[in-house]
Design a protein around this motif. Structure first.
Motif, PDB file in Angstrom:
ATOM      1  N   SER A 203       0.731  -1.210   0.052  1.00 20.79           N
ATOM      2  CA  SER A 203       0.150  -0.086   0.232  1.00 20.79           C
ATOM      3  C   SER A 203       0.927   1.366  -0.042  1.00 20.79           C
ATOM      4  N   GLY A 204       2.157   1.241  -0.168  1.00 20.13           N
ATOM      5  CA  GLY A 204       3.119   2.192  -0.178  1.00 20.13           C
ATOM      6  C   GLY A 204       3.419   2.920   1.121  1.00 20.13           C
ATOM      7  N   LYS A 205       3.305   1.873   2.118  1.00 19.71           N
ATOM      8  CA  LYS A 205       3.691   2.302   3.558  1.00 19.71           C
ATOM      9  C   LYS A 205       5.029   1.983   3.720  1.00 19.71           C
ATOM     10  N   THR A 206       5.869   2.940   4.300  1.00 15.10           N
ATOM     11  CA  THR A 206       7.292   2.617   4.656  1.00 15.10           C
ATOM     12  C   THR A 206       7.359   1.392   5.456  1.00 15.10           C
ATOM     13  N   VAL A 207       8.367   0.416   5.369  1.00 16.08           N
ATOM     14  CA  VAL A 207       8.487  -0.495   6.146  1.00 16.08           C
ATOM     15  C   VAL A 207       9.992  -0.365   6.876  1.00 16.08           C
ATOM     16  N   TYR A 208       9.915  -1.035   8.160  1.00 17.60           N
ATOM     17  CA  TYR A 208      11.051  -0.993   9.078  1.00 17.60           C
ATOM     18  C   TYR A 208      11.813  -1.888   9.273  1.00 17.60           C
ATOM     19  N   MET A 209      13.122  -1.909   9.932  1.00 14.04           N
ATOM     20  CA  MET A 209      13.684  -3.053  10.377  1.00 14.04           C
ATOM     21  C   MET A 209      13.819  -2.385  12.048  1.00 14.04           C
ATOM     22  N   PHE A 210      14.047  -3.492  12.785  1.00 14.09           N
ATOM     23  CA  PHE A 210      14.176  -3.396  14.365  1.00 14.09           C
ATOM     24  C   PHE A 210      15.562  -3.836  14.638  1.00 14.09           C
ATOM     25  N   VAL A 211      16.610  -2.755  14.723  1.00 16.58           N
ATOM     26  CA  VAL A 211      17.956  -3.241  15.080  1.00 16.58           C
ATOM     27  C   VAL A 211      18.099  -4.279  15.905  1.00 16.58           C
TER      28      VAL A 211
ATOM     29  N   SER B 116      17.725 -12.591  13.053  1.00 17.13           N
ATOM     30  CA  SER B 116      16.908 -13.507  13.819  1.00 17.13           C
ATOM     31  C   SER B 116      15.468 -13.524  12.717  1.00 17.13           C
ATOM     32  N   THR B 117      15.035 -14.935  12.907  1.00 14.68           N
ATOM     33  CA  THR B 117      13.639 -15.155  12.338  1.00 14.68           C
ATOM     34  C   THR B 117      12.558 -14.935  13.189  1.00 14.68           C
ATOM     35  N   THR B 118      13.008 -14.403  14.609  1.00 17.21           N
ATOM     36  CA  THR B 118      11.972 -14.375  15.484  1.00 17.21           C
ATOM     37  C   THR B 118      12.086 -12.654  16.198  1.00 17.21           C
ATOM     38  N   SER B 119      10.980 -12.038  16.068  1.00 20.49           N
ATOM     39  CA  SER B 119      10.898 -10.890  16.433  1.00 20.49           C
ATOM     40  C   SER B 119      11.076 -10.503  17.928  1.00 20.49           C
TER      41      SER B 119
ATOM     42  N   THR C  66       4.036 -15.026   7.470  1.00 25.19           N
ATOM     43  CA  THR C  66       3.745 -14.468   8.760  1.00 25.19           C
ATOM     44  C   THR C  66       4.043 -13.182   9.271  1.00 25.19           C
ATOM     45  N   GLN C  67       5.544 -13.220   8.950  1.00 22.28           N
ATOM     46  CA  GLN C  67       6.599 -12.051   8.862  1.00 22.28           C
ATOM     47  C   GLN C  67       7.245 -12.082   7.806  1.00 22.28           C
ATOM     48  N   VAL C  68       7.216 -10.989   6.961  1.00 23.29           N
ATOM     49  CA  VAL C  68       8.163 -10.977   5.731  1.00 23.29           C
ATOM     50  C   VAL C  68       9.428 -10.351   6.250  1.00 23.29           C
ATOM     51  N   SER C  69      10.614 -10.775   5.688  1.00 23.76           N
ATOM     52  CA  SER C  69      11.845 -10.306   5.878  1.00 23.76           C
ATOM     53  C   SER C  69      12.604 -10.001   4.671  1.00 23.76           C
ATOM     54  N   TYR C  70      13.396  -8.989   4.624  1.00 24.03           N
ATOM     55  CA  TYR C  70      13.868  -8.716   3.391  1.00 24.03           C
ATOM     56  C   TYR C  70      15.442  -8.491   3.668  1.00 24.03           C
ATOM     57  N   ASN C  71      16.484  -9.317   3.018  1.00 28.04           N
ATOM     58  CA  ASN C  71      17.970  -9.111   3.449  1.00 28.04           C
ATOM     59  C   ASN C  71      18.046  -9.684   4.801  1.00 28.04           C
TER      60      ASN C  71
END
Length: 117
Positions: free
Chosen positions: A26-34, A39-42, A76-81
């Protein structure tokens, strides 16, 4: 609106950050949590999870032009790089990047999948 063919993730120029960043369908900014690292677990604390919903996909996630399909994973949660992706409830419209730099742990992602700015 963004056409479905644009994929789960896309690239969009962002005036606040001054470079193209990864956005959701939808064009919304996505973020990473340092603290997540790769990890594959939030590791987002429970108290703030409601403010940072995970980016999800129905079926295999896809990417638009300028992104590398081999770097995207998850449903269930998309990751990139290797970075789990989130949106921020403080972003009301496409192009908002109000989460950028919050707490020195939340960052938008550049096209390479690293933190932007």
């Amino acid at each position: 609106s963004v056409p479905a063919a644009a994929g789960t993730l896309g690239l969009a120029d962002n005036a606040k950050i001054g470079k193209p960043i990864i956005v959701d369908s939808s064009g919304k900014t996505v973020y990473m949590f340092v603290p997540d690292g790769t990890s594959t677990t939030s590791k987002v604390p429970a108290a703030i999870q409601a403010n940072w919903p995970p980016v999800t996909a129905s079926g295999a996630p896809t990417v638009g032009s300028g992104l590398d399909q081999s770097k995207v994973a998850g449903t269930t949660q998309v990751s990139y790089n290797g970075h789990l992706l989130y949106t921020f409830v403080g972003d009301k419209a496409a192009g908002d990047a109000n989460g950028q730099g919050l707490g020195n742990v939340w960052y938008a992602l550049s096209a390479s999948g690293d933190k932007a700015g």
